[in-house]
Design an enzyme around this catalytic site. Structure first.
Site, PDB file in Angstrom:
ATOM      1  CG  HIS A  88      -2.000  -1.537  -5.463  1.00  0.00           C
ATOM      2  ND1 HIS A  88      -1.367   0.007  -5.765  1.00  0.00           N
ATOM      3  CD2 HIS A  88      -2.335  -1.434  -4.249  1.00  0.00           C
ATOM      4  CE1 HIS A  88      -1.847   0.691  -4.559  1.00  0.00           C
ATOM      5  NE2 HIS A  88      -2.247  -0.083  -3.787  1.00  0.00           N
ATOM      6  CG  HIS A 132      -0.740  -2.142   0.601  1.00  0.00           C
ATOM      7  ND1 HIS A 132      -1.838  -3.161   0.421  1.00  0.00           N
ATOM      8  CD2 HIS A 132      -0.922  -1.232  -0.161  1.00  0.00           C
ATOM      9  CE1 HIS A 132      -2.646  -2.465  -0.407  1.00  0.00           C
ATOM     10  NE2 HIS A 132      -2.245  -1.106  -0.712  1.00  0.00           N
ATOM     11  CG  HIS A 153      -6.609  -1.315  -2.440  1.00  0.00           C
ATOM     12  ND1 HIS A 153      -6.663  -0.578  -1.139  1.00  0.00           N
ATOM     13  CD2 HIS A 153      -5.355  -1.026  -2.762  1.00  0.00           C
ATOM     14  CE1 HIS A 153      -5.735   0.153  -0.952  1.00  0.00           C
ATOM     15  NE2 HIS A 153      -4.807  -0.193  -1.926  1.00  0.00           N
ATOM     16  CD  GLU A 161      -3.164   2.166   0.590  1.00  0.00           C
ATOM     17  OE1 GLU A 161      -4.209   1.841   1.042  1.00  0.00           O
ATOM     18  OE2 GLU A 161      -2.394   1.753  -0.493  1.00  0.00           O
TER      19      GLU A 161
HETATM   20 ZN   LIG Z   1      -2.847   0.452  -1.805  1.00  0.00          ZN
END
Ligand SMILES: [Zn+2]
Length: 238
Positions: A94, A92, A162, A73
């Site tokens: 989760h 980023h 996500h 990603e």
């Molecule tokens: Zn992710």
């Protein structure tokens, strides 16, 4: 302290706070070439050392050949750096507390001062608006670019089912915002349960948000996180 070492501190701090686990990643734009950025190779963030930091161009290709796998990603980072010249760092993650807000239409709002930036607005991106039938991961530049467009000028974007991506003008602010976005989500759920719904919660107003975000840089937190992460790193090296 080098940017690479700052990224080590960021990765380990985010893992220690449970905001990222074996997945999720932090990056920082290069301080010498704005067309490049740094992030770790494909590795659990808690294990990252300076030797694991890789330099990438904004197409998310490594600048020098590396024998290591990279995060699938990484396009989240490269495409946001392209779209947002003001952004110097990205996380980023989760966060389990944040995901429910990404798929219920319940809006995250600034419930306490450490997360005032939430009041700047956090849009939600649905990957299906870009491509149907994906595995939910931002595996291509096209998906990253679509996400960056939804982020717009905001400090973060939720990703349906996500997690989220948080941006800032420096790494410590990106880390602080990510940690306190998670805290805000938990507090908001607690408050809604106490109050029998969101209607009775008093959130920070726009003037309070503006007064706080102008200076909130998580400096004291960063000094503490840095000291703890570096002590742990030194202990590992014996
Ligand atoms: Zn992710």
């Amino acid at each position: 302290m080098s940017l690479a070492l700052d990224l080590v501190v960021a990765s380990r701090t985010l893992a220690e706070h449970g905001v990222i686990d074996a997945y999720g990643h932090a990056s920082a734009r290069s301080d010498t070439d704005p067309q490049r950025y740094y992030m770790a190779r494909n590795l659990a963030p808690e294990l990252v050392t300076e030797a694991d930091i890789v330099e990438l161009d904004l197409d998310s290709k490594p600048v020098a050949a590396t024998g290591h796998a990279l995060y699938n990603e990484r396009f989240i980072h490269g495409e946001i750096y392209k779209a947002r010249p003001d952004v110097q760092a990205i996380v980023h993650n989760h966060s389990h507390a944040v995901v429910p807000f990404s798929c219920t239409g319940c809006e995250l709002k600034p419930i306490f001062h450490m997360a005032a930036f939430v009041g700047l607005g956090i849009p939600t991106w649905d990957i299906r608006d870009a491509q149907r039938g994906t595995d939910m991961l931002v595996r291509t530049a096209a998906l990253g670019e679509h996400l960056a467009r939804k982020l717009g000028k905001h400090p973060a974007v939720l990703m349906r089912g996500h997690g989220s991506t948080v941006v800032a003008e420096n790494l410590q602010r990106a880390v602080g915002r990510t940690i306190y976005l998670d805290v805000n989500a938990r507090m908001q759920l607690d408050a809604a349960q106490l109050a029998g719904g969101q209607r009775n919660i008093v959130f920070m107003d726009d003037a309070e948000v503006a007064a706080n975000v102008s200076w909130q840089n998580y400096e004291r937190s960063w000094e503490l996180w840095k000291r703890k992460a570096l002590a742990k790193l030194a202990a590992e090296r014996g």
